[in-house]
Design a protein around this motif. Structure first.
Motif, short mmCIF file in Angstrom:
data_model
loop_
_atom_site.label_atom_id
_atom_site.label_comp_id
_atom_site.label_asym_id
_atom_site.label_seq_id
_atom_site.Cartn_x
_atom_site.Cartn_y
_atom_site.Cartn_z
N ILE A 1 0.57 -0.84 -0.17
CA ILE A 1 0.56 -0.27 -0.20
C ILE A 1 0.89 1.61 0.20
CG2 ILE A 1 -1.85 1.54 1.10
CD1 ILE A 1 -3.10 -1.68 2.02
N LYS A 2 1.93 1.31 0.41
CA LYS A 2 2.74 2.42 0.65
C LYS A 2 3.09 2.49 -0.85
CE LYS A 2 4.43 1.85 5.87
NZ LYS A 2 5.12 2.47 6.69
N LYS A 3 4.50 1.42 -0.95
CA LYS A 3 4.93 1.93 -2.93
C LYS A 3 3.60 2.48 -3.50
CE LYS A 3 8.07 -1.95 -2.33
NZ LYS A 3 8.60 -2.91 -3.03
N ILE A 4 2.24 1.49 -3.58
CA ILE A 4 1.82 2.47 -4.80
C ILE A 4 0.87 3.88 -4.10
CG2 ILE A 4 -1.07 2.08 -5.12
CD1 ILE A 4 -0.86 -1.04 -4.11
N ALA A 5 1.07 4.53 -2.22
CA ALA A 5 0.78 5.35 -2.87
C ALA A 5 1.80 6.23 -2.82
CB ALA A 5 0.82 5.38 -0.70
N GLU A 6 2.68 5.86 -2.25
CA GLU A 6 4.66 6.75 -2.48
C GLU A 6 3.68 6.95 -4.69
OE1 GLU A 6 7.64 8.74 -2.66
OE2 GLU A 6 5.55 8.17 -0.94
N MET A 7 3.17 5.80 -5.29
CA MET A 7 3.17 6.48 -7.39
C MET A 7 2.56 7.38 -7.02
SD MET A 7 4.68 5.26 -10.29
CE MET A 7 5.65 4.01 -8.54
N ILE A 8 1.29 7.60 -6.32
CA ILE A 8 0.15 8.46 -6.27
C ILE A 8 0.90 10.14 -6.03
CG2 ILE A 8 -1.68 9.15 -5.87
CD1 ILE A 8 -2.90 6.06 -5.24
N ARG A 9 0.95 10.26 -4.96
CA ARG A 9 1.82 11.23 -4.11
C ARG A 9 3.64 11.69 -5.15
NH1 ARG A 9 2.67 10.14 2.30
NH2 ARG A 9 1.06 10.23 2.91
N LYS A 10 3.86 11.05 -6.25
CA LYS A 10 4.64 11.27 -7.14
C LYS A 10 4.14 11.81 -8.53
CE LYS A 10 8.17 9.25 -10.18
NZ LYS A 10 8.88 7.72 -10.07
N TYR A 11 3.54 11.06 -8.55
CA TYR A 11 2.33 12.16 -9.61
C TYR A 11 1.55 12.72 -10.16
CZ TYR A 11 6.30 8.88 -12.65
OH TYR A 11 7.18 8.61 -12.91
N ARG A 12 0.95 12.70 -8.47
CA ARG A 12 -0.39 13.40 -7.99
C ARG A 12 -1.21 13.85 -9.10
NH1 ARG A 12 1.81 15.91 -3.89
NH2 ARG A 12 0.05 17.74 -4.02
N PRO A 13 -1.88 12.78 -9.75
CA PRO A 13 -3.05 12.43 -10.59
C PRO A 13 -4.04 13.79 -10.12
CG PRO A 13 -3.35 10.51 -9.24
CD PRO A 13 -1.76 11.51 -8.85
N ALA A 14 -4.94 13.84 -10.85
CA ALA A 14 -7.03 13.80 -10.46
C ALA A 14 -7.32 12.77 -10.79
CB ALA A 14 -7.12 14.72 -12.38
N LEU A 15 -7.23 11.63 -11.13
CA LEU A 15 -7.60 10.63 -12.13
C LEU A 15 -7.28 8.93 -11.52
CD1 LEU A 15 -10.65 11.42 -14.32
CD2 LEU A 15 -10.77 12.30 -11.73
N VAL A 16 -7.75 8.47 -10.57
CA VAL A 16 -7.61 6.98 -10.39
C VAL A 16 -7.99 5.79 -11.11
CG1 VAL A 16 -6.35 4.96 -8.86
CG2 VAL A 16 -5.22 7.99 -8.88
N PHE A 17 -7.67 5.09 -11.88
CA PHE A 17 -8.14 4.01 -12.16
C PHE A 17 -7.47 2.55 -11.71
CE2 PHE A 17 -9.61 7.08 -14.95
CZ PHE A 17 -11.19 7.02 -15.61
N ALA A 18 -8.86 1.67 -11.62
CA ALA A 18 -7.78 0.39 -10.90
C ALA A 18 -8.87 -0.75 -11.54
CB ALA A 18 -7.15 0.43 -9.49
N PRO A 19 -8.67 -2.00 -11.59
CA PRO A 19 -9.27 -3.01 -11.79
C PRO A 19 -10.61 -3.20 -10.99
CG PRO A 19 -7.01 -4.31 -11.74
CD PRO A 19 -7.42 -2.67 -11.28
N TYR A 20 -12.08 -3.23 -11.37
CA TYR A 20 -13.12 -3.52 -10.76
C TYR A 20 -12.63 -4.87 -10.15
CZ TYR A 20 -17.75 -4.10 -9.30
OH TYR A 20 -18.76 -4.03 -8.01
N MET A 21 -13.22 -5.44 -8.40
CA MET A 21 -13.02 -6.38 -7.61
C MET A 21 -13.74 -7.53 -8.14
SD MET A 21 -13.03 -3.24 -5.87
CE MET A 21 -12.46 -2.13 -4.80
N GLU A 22 -14.45 -7.24 -8.98
CA GLU A 22 -15.00 -9.10 -9.69
C GLU A 22 -15.02 -9.10 -10.57
OE1 GLU A 22 -19.79 -8.86 -9.55
OE2 GLU A 22 -19.20 -7.40 -7.78
N ASP A 23 -13.86 -10.05 -10.58
CA ASP A 23 -13.03 -10.77 -11.36
C ASP A 23 -12.64 -12.39 -11.55
OD1 ASP A 23 -11.00 -9.04 -14.24
OD2 ASP A 23 -10.39 -10.72 -13.19
#
Length: 238
Positions: free
Chosen positions: A88-110
């Motif tokens: 979680i920290k590594k992903i949060a750091e990526m978000i802080r690095k690039y400061r995106p307006a929108l984030v997308f991820a796969p949907y949980m049901e797969d």
């Protein structure tokens, strides 16, 4: 290119996840100058076909076709994307690095567990990235994204909103076709659902989504929170 701020940062468990779910949307927004990044959580080292090196080359080719500005890999373990504070920290750091307006991820049901695990990790990271006292081990400032949306990979679910990708379906297909190791049957390939007309299945899904909105092709998305629309209620593009 390493932009300071991205408009969109899309996460996937493996290279090709983002292209399957929202390649057309990425190409569409890239065409109007939006800055877009993709972050693959793993190197897909356990994939039945291809190698880490081949998959990396294919992912960079696909990114170029779609107009992606930056692509990163976090090197988390394939088939090991379980709830873990360090992930979680590594992903949060990526978000802080690039400061995106929108984030997308796969949907949980797969059908692939990694996709659901990716969604949950990203959801946790999006929230944590905005907390001032949350420590990631890096030097980037906290950042709150405007929205987190979910794209579909193997699922066919009722979308919460659709994006018309009719004019960009050819780029989506071209991006997917970059992954020859994954979607093309060869004499030495292992028999998986991906080498049995998978791209055609994805195209058929986007066609069905398109018909729901009166267009030729569309990509469907799920949300946790209601979308706020203004003039878009009259039929304008999101």
């Amino acid at each position: 290119m390493n932009p300071d701020n991205l408009d969109i940062l899309a996460f996937g468990a493996h290279a090709d996840d983002v292209e399957i779910g929202m390649g057309g949307t990425i190409a569409k927004f890239a065409s109007i100058g939006k800055k877009i990044g993709i972050c693959d959580l793993t190197r897909a080292e356990l994939s039945s076909n291809g190698t880490i090196e081949i998959r990396k080359d294919e992912s960079l080719k696909a990114a170029g076709i779609l107009g992606v500005n930056v692509r990163e890999t976090l090197n988390l373990p394939d088939r090991g994307l379980f709830y873990n504070q360090e992930y979680i920290k590594k992903i949060a750091e990526m978000i802080r690095k690039y400061r995106p307006a929108l984030v997308f991820a796969p949907y949980m049901e797969d059908r692939h567990p990694d996709h659901g695990h990716c969604a949950r990790l990203v959801e946790e990271a999006v929230f944590s990235a905005g907390i001032r006292k949350y420590e990631t081990g890096g030097n980037f400032a906290p950042h709150k994204v405007k929205n987190l949306h979910f794209y579909m990979i193997n699922g066919f679910l009722k979308p919460d909103f659709l994006i018309d990708i009719t004019s960009f379906m050819d780029k989506k297909i071209a991006g997917l076709e970059s992954y020859q190791s994954q979607f093309t049957r060869s004499p030495g390939s292992f028999d998986t659902p991906l080498v049995n007309g998978y791209i055609e299945t994805v195209a058929a899904r986007e066609s069905l989504f398109g018909k729901q909105a009166g267009v030729q092709y569309a990509e469907g998305f799920k949300v946790n929170n209601p979308l706020l629309v203004n003039m878009d209620i009259f039929g304008g593009e999101l």
